[in-house]
Design a protein around this motif. Sequence first.
Motif, PDB file in Angstrom:
ATOM      1  N   MET A  78     -24.773 117.593   5.928  1.00 49.82           N
ATOM      2  CA  MET A  78     -24.100 116.766   6.885  1.00 49.82           C
ATOM      3  C   MET A  78     -25.078 116.287   7.964  1.00 49.82           C
ATOM      4  O   MET A  78     -25.079 115.128   8.318  1.00 49.82           O
ATOM      5  N   TRP A  79     -25.912 117.208   8.511  1.00 49.94           N
ATOM      6  CA  TRP A  79     -26.831 116.817   9.573  1.00 49.94           C
ATOM      7  C   TRP A  79     -27.883 115.849   9.051  1.00 49.94           C
ATOM      8  O   TRP A  79     -28.311 114.947   9.771  1.00 49.94           O
ATOM      9  N   ARG A  80     -28.296 116.027   7.807  1.00 51.30           N
ATOM     10  CA  ARG A  80     -29.296 115.129   7.229  1.00 51.30           C
ATOM     11  C   ARG A  80     -28.727 113.714   7.131  1.00 51.30           C
ATOM     12  O   ARG A  80     -29.414 112.737   7.396  1.00 51.30           O
ATOM     13  N   GLU A  81     -27.464 113.588   6.745  1.00 51.35           N
ATOM     14  CA  GLU A  81     -26.817 112.279   6.648  1.00 51.35           C
ATOM     15  C   GLU A  81     -26.704 111.616   8.023  1.00 51.35           C
ATOM     16  O   GLU A  81     -26.966 110.421   8.163  1.00 51.35           O
ATOM     17  N   ILE A  82     -26.328 112.403   9.031  1.00 51.47           N
ATOM     18  CA  ILE A  82     -26.240 111.860  10.391  1.00 51.47           C
ATOM     19  C   ILE A  82     -27.620 111.398  10.849  1.00 51.47           C
ATOM     20  O   ILE A  82     -27.775 110.316  11.419  1.00 51.47           O
ATOM     21  N   TRP A  83     -28.653 112.226  10.597  1.00 49.79           N
ATOM     22  CA  TRP A  83     -30.010 111.860  11.004  1.00 49.79           C
ATOM     23  C   TRP A  83     -30.474 110.595  10.282  1.00 49.79           C
ATOM     24  O   TRP A  83     -31.053 109.695  10.900  1.00 49.79           O
ATOM     25  N   ASN A  84     -30.243 110.503   8.982  1.00 52.15           N
ATOM     26  CA  ASN A  84     -30.679 109.334   8.217  1.00 52.15           C
ATOM     27  C   ASN A  84     -29.955 108.067   8.644  1.00 52.15           C
ATOM     28  O   ASN A  84     -30.512 106.974   8.552  1.00 52.15           O
ATOM     29  N   THR A  85     -28.728 108.190   9.108  1.00 51.54           N
ATOM     30  CA  THR A  85     -27.950 107.023   9.510  1.00 51.54           C
ATOM     31  C   THR A  85     -28.251 106.591  10.937  1.00 51.54           C
ATOM     32  O   THR A  85     -28.417 105.408  11.203  1.00 51.54           O
ATOM     33  N   TYR A  86     -28.348 107.540  11.854  1.00 51.86           N
ATOM     34  CA  TYR A  86     -28.428 107.213  13.281  1.00 51.86           C
ATOM     35  C   TYR A  86     -29.698 107.728  13.948  1.00 51.86           C
ATOM     36  O   TYR A  86     -29.698 108.000  15.138  1.00 51.86           O
ATOM     37  N   TRP A  87     -30.804 107.818  13.236  1.00 52.78           N
ATOM     38  CA  TRP A  87     -31.980 108.457  13.801  1.00 52.78           C
ATOM     39  C   TRP A  87     -32.549 107.702  14.994  1.00 52.78           C
ATOM     40  O   TRP A  87     -33.039 108.315  15.939  1.00 52.78           O
ATOM     41  N   LYS A  88     -32.466 106.397  15.019  1.00 47.53           N
ATOM     42  CA  LYS A  88     -33.007 105.651  16.158  1.00 47.53           C
ATOM     43  C   LYS A  88     -32.149 105.854  17.406  1.00 47.53           C
ATOM     44  O   LYS A  88     -32.671 105.966  18.518  1.00 47.53           O
ATOM     45  N   ARG A  89     -30.840 105.912  17.236  1.00 46.44           N
ATOM     46  CA  ARG A  89     -29.962 106.188  18.376  1.00 46.44           C
ATOM     47  C   ARG A  89     -30.213 107.597  18.906  1.00 46.44           C
ATOM     48  O   ARG A  89     -30.238 107.824  20.119  1.00 46.44           O
ATOM     49  N   LEU A  90     -30.387 108.549  17.987  1.00 43.08           N
ATOM     50  CA  LEU A  90     -30.623 109.929  18.408  1.00 43.08           C
ATOM     51  C   LEU A  90     -31.946 110.071  19.149  1.00 43.08           C
ATOM     52  O   LEU A  90     -32.034 110.803  20.152  1.00 43.08           O
ATOM     53  N   ILE A  91     -32.970 109.367  18.712  1.00 44.78           N
ATOM     54  CA  ILE A  91     -34.253 109.386  19.412  1.00 44.78           C
ATOM     55  C   ILE A  91     -34.094 108.773  20.796  1.00 44.78           C
ATOM     56  O   ILE A  91     -34.640 109.273  21.787  1.00 44.78           O
ATOM     57  N   GLY A  92     -33.329 107.699  20.898  1.00 48.26           N
ATOM     58  CA  GLY A  92     -33.080 107.063  22.193  1.00 48.26           C
ATOM     59  C   GLY A  92     -32.357 107.986  23.148  1.00 48.26           C
ATOM     60  O   GLY A  92     -32.706 108.086  24.327  1.00 48.26           O
ATOM     61  N   VAL A  93     -31.341 108.675  22.654  1.00 43.10           N
ATOM     62  CA  VAL A  93     -30.599 109.613  23.499  1.00 43.10           C
ATOM     63  C   VAL A  93     -31.502 110.776  23.903  1.00 43.10           C
ATOM     64  O   VAL A  93     -31.478 111.220  25.059  1.00 43.10           O
ATOM     65  N   ALA A  94     -32.313 111.273  22.978  1.00 47.32           N
ATOM     66  CA  ALA A  94     -33.225 112.371  23.302  1.00 47.32           C
ATOM     67  C   ALA A  94     -34.228 111.940  24.375  1.00 47.32           C
ATOM     68  O   ALA A  94     -34.527 112.713  25.296  1.00 47.32           O
ATOM     69  N   ALA A  95     -34.734 110.721  24.280  1.00 47.73           N
ATOM     70  CA  ALA A  95     -35.665 110.225  25.297  1.00 47.73           C
ATOM     71  C   ALA A  95     -34.958 110.105  26.646  1.00 47.73           C
ATOM     72  O   ALA A  95     -35.524 110.459  27.691  1.00 47.73           O
ATOM     73  N   GLY A  96     -33.728 109.636  26.640  1.00 40.34           N
ATOM     74  CA  GLY A  96     -32.966 109.544  27.879  1.00 40.34           C
ATOM     75  C   GLY A  96     -32.689 110.916  28.480  1.00 40.34           C
ATOM     76  O   GLY A  96     -32.789 111.107  29.693  1.00 40.34           O
ATOM     77  N   LEU A  97     -32.342 111.879  27.630  1.00 41.56           N
ATOM     78  CA  LEU A  97     -32.099 113.238  28.118  1.00 41.56           C
ATOM     79  C   LEU A  97     -33.375 113.873  28.665  1.00 41.56           C
ATOM     80  O   LEU A  97     -33.340 114.563  29.690  1.00 41.56           O
ATOM     81  N   LEU A  98     -34.494 113.628  28.015  1.00 39.65           N
ATOM     82  CA  LEU A  98     -35.762 114.164  28.505  1.00 39.65           C
ATOM     83  C   LEU A  98     -36.094 113.584  29.881  1.00 39.65           C
ATOM     84  O   LEU A  98     -36.472 114.316  30.801  1.00 39.65           O
ATOM     85  N   ALA A  99     -35.919 112.277  30.024  1.00 35.01           N
ATOM     86  CA  ALA A  99     -36.157 111.644  31.320  1.00 35.01           C
ATOM     87  C   ALA A  99     -35.177 112.183  32.362  1.00 35.01           C
ATOM     88  O   ALA A  99     -35.544 112.391  33.528  1.00 35.01           O
ATOM     89  N   ALA A 100     -33.939 112.441  31.961  1.00 32.70           N
ATOM     90  CA  ALA A 100     -32.946 112.979  32.890  1.00 32.70           C
ATOM     91  C   ALA A 100     -33.309 114.396  33.325  1.00 32.70           C
ATOM     92  O   ALA A 100     -33.153 114.747  34.497  1.00 32.70           O
ATOM     93  N   ILE A 101     -33.795 115.210  32.413  1.00 34.30           N
ATOM     94  CA  ILE A 101     -34.190 116.580  32.769  1.00 34.30           C
ATOM     95  C   ILE A 101     -35.361 116.556  33.741  1.00 34.30           C
ATOM     96  O   ILE A 101     -35.383 117.319  34.720  1.00 34.30           O
ATOM     97  N   VAL A 102     -36.318 115.690  33.497  1.00 34.60           N
ATOM     98  CA  VAL A 102     -37.441 115.560  34.428  1.00 34.60           C
ATOM     99  C   VAL A 102     -36.933 115.115  35.789  1.00 34.60           C
ATOM    100  O   VAL A 102     -37.355 115.622  36.830  1.00 34.60           O
ATOM    101  N   TYR A 103     -36.006 114.183  35.805  1.00 35.50           N
ATOM    102  CA  TYR A 103     -35.439 113.728  37.074  1.00 35.50           C
ATOM    103  C   TYR A 103     -34.682 114.851  37.776  1.00 35.50           C
ATOM    104  O   TYR A 103     -34.793 115.025  38.988  1.00 35.50           O
ATOM    105  N   LEU A 104     -33.923 115.624  37.020  1.00 36.68           N
ATOM    106  CA  LEU A 104     -33.154 116.714  37.619  1.00 36.68           C
ATOM    107  C   LEU A 104     -34.059 117.805  38.191  1.00 36.68           C
ATOM    108  O   LEU A 104     -33.680 118.496  39.136  1.00 36.68           O
ATOM    109  N   ALA A 105     -35.231 117.956  37.630  1.00 40.61           N
ATOM    110  CA  ALA A 105     -36.150 118.961  38.150  1.00 40.61           C
ATOM    111  C   ALA A 105     -36.611 118.597  39.557  1.00 40.61           C
ATOM    112  O   ALA A 105     -36.999 119.471  40.329  1.00 40.61           O
TER     113      ALA A 105
END
Length: 76
Positions: free
Chosen positions: A1-28
């Motif tokens: 199931m996770w492989r299918e989600i990754w193969n379908t939406y990997w660019k969105r997931l990378i975008g969200v991960a980049a946003g979360l990383l920037a948010a964590i740095v900001y929260l620090a």
Amino acid sequence: MWREIWNTYWKRLIGVAAGLLAAIVYLAFGFWDMMFVALLVFLGYWFGKQKELSDGPVIPWQRIWYALLERFRPYR
């Protein structure tokens, strides 16, 4: 199931991960502007989705550059 989600939406997931990383740095460095964190996550998702939907660049720098050149050409 996770492989299918990754193969379908990997660019969105990378975008969200980049946003979360920037948010964590900001929260620090500051906690009170939580709306800014939501904006970073949304922008990460949006850029990932735009990249997923098109093969070209997310920000068309070349088109912007030519538009600026044409706009200010009379002033040369």
